[in-house]
Structures are given as C-alpha cells and as structure tokens.
Design a protein around this motif. Structure first.
Motif, mmCIF file in Angstrom:
data_model
loop_
_atom_site.group_PDB
_atom_site.id
_atom_site.type_symbol
_atom_site.label_atom_id
_atom_site.label_comp_id
_atom_site.label_asym_id
_atom_site.label_seq_id
_atom_site.Cartn_x
_atom_site.Cartn_y
_atom_site.Cartn_z
ATOM 1 N N LEU A 122 0.821 -1.216 0.000
ATOM 2 C CA LEU A 122 0.000 0.000 0.000
ATOM 3 C C LEU A 122 0.855 1.267 0.000
ATOM 4 N N LEU A 123 1.987 1.225 0.737
ATOM 5 C CA LEU A 123 2.882 2.382 0.775
ATOM 6 C C LEU A 123 3.492 2.646 -0.602
ATOM 7 N N LEU A 124 3.860 1.571 -1.292
ATOM 8 C CA LEU A 124 4.417 1.712 -2.647
ATOM 9 C C LEU A 124 3.387 2.322 -3.593
ATOM 10 N N LEU A 125 2.143 1.844 -3.488
ATOM 11 C CA LEU A 125 1.078 2.377 -4.350
ATOM 12 C C LEU A 125 0.771 3.838 -4.005
ATOM 13 N N SER A 126 0.909 4.176 -2.702
ATOM 14 C CA SER A 126 0.695 5.556 -2.279
ATOM 15 C C SER A 126 1.789 6.456 -2.859
ATOM 16 N N MET A 127 3.040 5.962 -2.846
ATOM 17 C CA MET A 127 4.150 6.724 -3.435
ATOM 18 C C MET A 127 3.957 6.905 -4.936
ATOM 19 N N ALA A 128 3.391 5.878 -5.570
ATOM 20 C CA ALA A 128 3.141 5.966 -7.011
ATOM 21 C C ALA A 128 2.068 7.009 -7.316
ATOM 22 N N GLY A 129 1.237 7.326 -6.315
ATOM 23 C CA GLY A 129 0.215 8.368 -6.476
ATOM 24 C C GLY A 129 -1.100 7.836 -6.998
ATOM 25 N N LEU A 130 -1.489 6.636 -6.540
ATOM 26 C CA LEU A 130 -2.767 6.079 -6.999
ATOM 27 C C LEU A 130 -3.919 6.588 -6.124
ATOM 28 N N PRO A 131 -5.077 6.927 -6.748
ATOM 29 C CA PRO A 131 -6.105 7.734 -6.113
ATOM 30 C C PRO A 131 -6.518 7.580 -4.658
ATOM 31 N N PRO A 132 -7.019 6.462 -4.145
ATOM 32 C CA PRO A 132 -7.574 6.653 -2.791
ATOM 33 C C PRO A 132 -6.509 6.944 -1.743
ATOM 34 N N LEU A 133 -5.240 6.776 -2.088
ATOM 35 C CA LEU A 133 -4.167 6.902 -1.096
ATOM 36 C C LEU A 133 -3.619 8.335 -1.025
ATOM 37 N N THR A 134 -2.919 8.621 0.081
ATOM 38 C CA THR A 134 -2.437 9.983 0.341
ATOM 39 C C THR A 134 -1.537 10.522 -0.762
ATOM 40 N N GLY A 135 -0.664 9.698 -1.326
ATOM 41 C CA GLY A 135 0.287 10.149 -2.340
ATOM 42 C C GLY A 135 -0.356 10.802 -3.556
ATOM 43 N N SER A 195 3.215 21.410 -19.474
ATOM 44 C CA SER A 195 4.098 20.895 -18.418
ATOM 45 C C SER A 195 3.359 19.882 -17.551
ATOM 46 N N ALA A 196 2.107 20.204 -17.197
ATOM 47 C CA ALA A 196 1.304 19.300 -16.357
ATOM 48 C C ALA A 196 1.110 17.960 -17.050
ATOM 49 N N ALA A 197 0.801 17.983 -18.347
ATOM 50 C CA ALA A 197 0.598 16.746 -19.115
ATOM 51 C C ALA A 197 1.892 15.943 -19.195
ATOM 52 N N THR A 198 3.021 16.649 -19.422
ATOM 53 C CA THR A 198 4.330 15.977 -19.486
ATOM 54 C C THR A 198 4.639 15.284 -18.166
ATOM 55 N N MET A 199 4.380 15.988 -17.049
ATOM 56 C CA MET A 199 4.643 15.407 -15.725
ATOM 57 C C MET A 199 3.787 14.177 -15.477
ATOM 58 N N ALA A 200 2.511 14.259 -15.873
ATOM 59 C CA ALA A 200 1.600 13.120 -15.679
ATOM 60 C C ALA A 200 2.086 11.910 -16.471
ATOM 61 N N ILE A 201 2.575 12.149 -17.697
ATOM 62 C CA ILE A 201 3.068 11.036 -18.526
ATOM 63 C C ILE A 201 4.374 10.472 -17.958
ATOM 64 N N LEU A 202 5.267 11.391 -17.527
ATOM 65 C CA LEU A 202 6.556 10.937 -16.982
ATOM 66 C C LEU A 202 6.399 10.163 -15.676
ATOM 67 N N SER A 203 5.331 10.479 -14.920
ATOM 68 C CA SER A 203 5.134 9.757 -13.654
ATOM 69 C C SER A 203 4.790 8.279 -13.895
ATOM 70 N N LEU A 204 4.409 7.950 -15.131
ATOM 71 C CA LEU A 204 4.146 6.537 -15.461
ATOM 72 C C LEU A 204 5.425 5.707 -15.387
ATOM 73 N N LEU A 205 6.574 6.359 -15.638
ATOM 74 C CA LEU A 205 7.863 5.667 -15.525
ATOM 75 C C LEU A 205 8.057 5.184 -14.086
ATOM 76 N N SER A 206 7.797 6.101 -13.126
ATOM 77 C CA SER A 206 7.912 5.731 -11.708
ATOM 78 C C SER A 206 6.900 4.658 -11.357
ATOM 79 N N LEU A 207 5.688 4.821 -11.875
ATOM 80 C CA LEU A 207 4.618 3.865 -11.594
ATOM 81 C C LEU A 207 5.035 2.447 -11.996
ATOM 82 N N THR A 208 5.788 2.339 -13.107
ATOM 83 C CA THR A 208 6.230 1.027 -13.583
ATOM 84 C C THR A 208 7.050 0.303 -12.533
ATOM 85 N N PHE A 209 8.072 0.986 -11.979
ATOM 86 C CA PHE A 209 8.897 0.237 -11.007
ATOM 87 C C PHE A 209 8.225 0.059 -9.651
ATOM 88 N N TYR A 210 7.293 0.969 -9.304
ATOM 89 C CA TYR A 210 6.529 0.746 -8.065
ATOM 90 C C TYR A 210 5.643 -0.490 -8.231
#
Length: 328
Positions: free
Chosen positions: A230-243, A262-277
């Motif tokens: 759950l902490l990993l998913l929260s760090m990834a920024g998935l909705p019901p969690l604090t992250g 910039s906002a769209a670029t950041m949202a797309i780039l965060s998928l990279l982090s989401l992959t390893f989480y």
C-alpha cells in the motif's frame, strides 16, 4: 537543520548547513567498509561544492544589493546560482548523481535520514526565496528530475537505489511548483517524507535490501507485506491513497497557471515511476516464494520497531488528514 530553518541571514543558514553535513558524515561512514567510506566522501564533496556555490551566490547578492537577508535575494544571477546550489544539496536533477551512490553505501536508517530529514533545510531555503525564483528554471529542474527519477529506478534491484530515484522524482514534483505555489510544494515534500519513513522502517524490520529478499517477506510477515504494498502504491500516487493528493493539487495549480503542457508531461513521466513501483508491488504480493513456512508465530513484528510505523502508516495511506485542502 533548526539553525537553517530559523535563520534570516545567509551566513547563519550556511553555517547550519555545514554543521548538518559534518554531523551526518560519521553516520554514513559508520560501517567499517570501503563502500560506506566512499559514500561519505561523495556526500562530503558534493555538499561542500553546493555550500561553496551557495556562499558565492549570497556574497554576490550582498555585494550588489547590500543585504544579507534570505528573503531579499534580488540579484538575478545570485538567485540562479542559489537554486543550483540548493538543487545539488537536495539531489534534484541534473545534480542528482551522488544520491543513489551515497544511499547504496549506507545503512537503511541513514538512507532514511538522507531522503527525509536532510531535505528539510534546503527546501526551507527554497521556500523562503520562492518569490524571487524564476519559474522557468524550477520547472525545467522539476521535469528533468521526474524524468531521471523514473528512468533511473527502472533497472534497479537494490531497494535503497530504487528509493533514491523515487526521492529524485518526488523532488521533481516539488520543484515544479516551488516558485508558483510554494505551499503546495511544501505539502508534497512533507507527504513524501511521511510515506517514506514507514517504508524504510518496515524494510529495516524485515532486513530487506534487494527485490529478491523482498519476495520472501510474505511467508513470515504478511501484515508488513500488505502495508509495504500500500505504501508503494501511495508513493506511485494512486487515487484513494495519500500520495495522490499532492500530485492532484500540483497538476491543478499548473493548469490554473496556464502550464497545461508541463502538467501533461509530468503526468506522462510519472508513469515511468509507476512502472517500477508496480513491479515491486507485484514481486511483494503476487509471487509465491519457493519455500512456504507452516509456522504461525514467525510473522509477529518486533514491538519496539512498530510504534513509529503504526503512527505514520495511517497518515501515509489515508487521505483524511488533508481532506480540508482538497475541499478548499
């Protein structure tokens, strides 16, 4: 750290940062091993360079404007140099190279300190000079950090290095809005610290240092495994969690300031982090290790280690604490 946060003169802030650096060096070099000595040396060299740059920037500002006050960093060159120095202090891209190496060379406890407590002083200074900073520069540093943090964490099997890249990515999110909406940036970094602390304490409890050792935690600590997931998913920024909350607020503010690209670029780039989480989450919870134990008592946590975790986990997982901010 407290000296820096309560300072209003550049020399006092510099002195506080120096004391902070000198104090943590023995903690990094505590293990009698060449790798930890190397980590301490790398940490010392980068922090000393950043401190020198910071002193140089504040001296130029004092020379041009006659003021040593932190809030009055009016000289443009000083401001750019100061952002560079503070980005190096924190480990934001493109001056991030020391962070994964230093974290890999230390214990989990010291790695936790480096990713959380050591960020407080530079972030405070950035917050104090945020009204003078150039949004283009902080936005570029932020986007680059998110990219580097996501891409760097991709191939990592060592958890400390993975968390270092995760830290760089989160710093990126903070840097993008520090000059636009500093309060949201501060909220983001505080929430990251709250998520990071229980994650590291649980890793210390299970003595996990690599993804491979993490796969076997399910057999003897099922509760810890679920919380880690759950902490990993929260760090990834998935909705019901604090992250998810600070990311939503940051994207909302960027769109409000007409920085939709910039906002769209950041949202797309965060998928990279989401992959390893997600990869780590999958290894933790969806793969059964070759040996399963029949014992019922091995999974119990050591009581003295679980108190701080018990305190931080609910905040790190449930949005209740910052619901008022969302409603506003």
């Amino acid at each position: 750290t407290l000296t820096v946060t309560s300072a209003n003169h550049w020399m006092t802030a510099w002195l506080g940062l120096e004391l902070n650096m000198i104090s943590i060096l023995p903690m990094i070099a505590k293990q009698k091993h060449p790798r930890s000595t190397e980590a301490a040396t790398k940490y010392f060299l980068t922090q000393a360079t950043a401190s020198a740059l910071m002193l140089f920037a504040s001296t130029i500002n004092a020379w041009q404007t006659g003021s040593w006050n932190i809030m009055q960093l009016n000289n443009k060159l000083s401001c750019i140099l100061m952002i560079a120095a503070l980005a190096m202090k924190m480990g934001a891209a493109p001056t991030h190279f020391w962070l994964p190496e230093v974290m890999q060379g230390t214990t989990l406890a010291t790695a936790l300190l480096i990713t959380t407590w050591q960020k407080i002083a530079p972030i405070t200074l950035l917050y104090m000079i945020s009204n003078h900073t150039e949004p283009t520069i902080t936005l570029t540093i932020g986007l680059l950090s998110i990219l580097v943090g996501g891409w760097g964490g991709f191939n990592q099997t060592q958890l400390r290095k993975m968390m270092a890249y995760s830290s760089i990515a989160h710093l990126g999110w903070t840097m993008t809005v520090i000059s636009i909406v500093p309060n949201t940036a501060l909220t983001n970094i505080i929430i990251y610290m709250i998520m990071s602390a229980p994650f590291f304490t649980l890793l210390m409890t299970t003595a996990s240092k690599t993804l491979q050792t993490m796969t076997t935690t399910w057999t003897h600590t099922p509760t810890t495994t679920i919380i880690l997931m759950l902490l990993l998913l929260s760090m990834a920024g998935l909705p019901p969690l604090t992250g998810f909350t600070p990311k939503l607020l940051i994207l909302d503010n960027l769109v409000a300031h007409k920085l939709t690209t910039s906002a769209a670029t950041m949202a797309i780039l965060s998928l990279l982090s989401l992959t390893f989480y997600l990869r780590t989450t999958y290894l933790l919870t969806s793969t059964a290790p070759p040996t399963t134990t029949q014992s019922t008592t091995t999974w119990r946590l050591k009581p003295h280690q679980s108190q701080i975790t018990a305190l931080l986990v609910p905040i790190a997982l449930f949005n209740i604490t910052i619901l008022p901010a969302l409603l506003m």
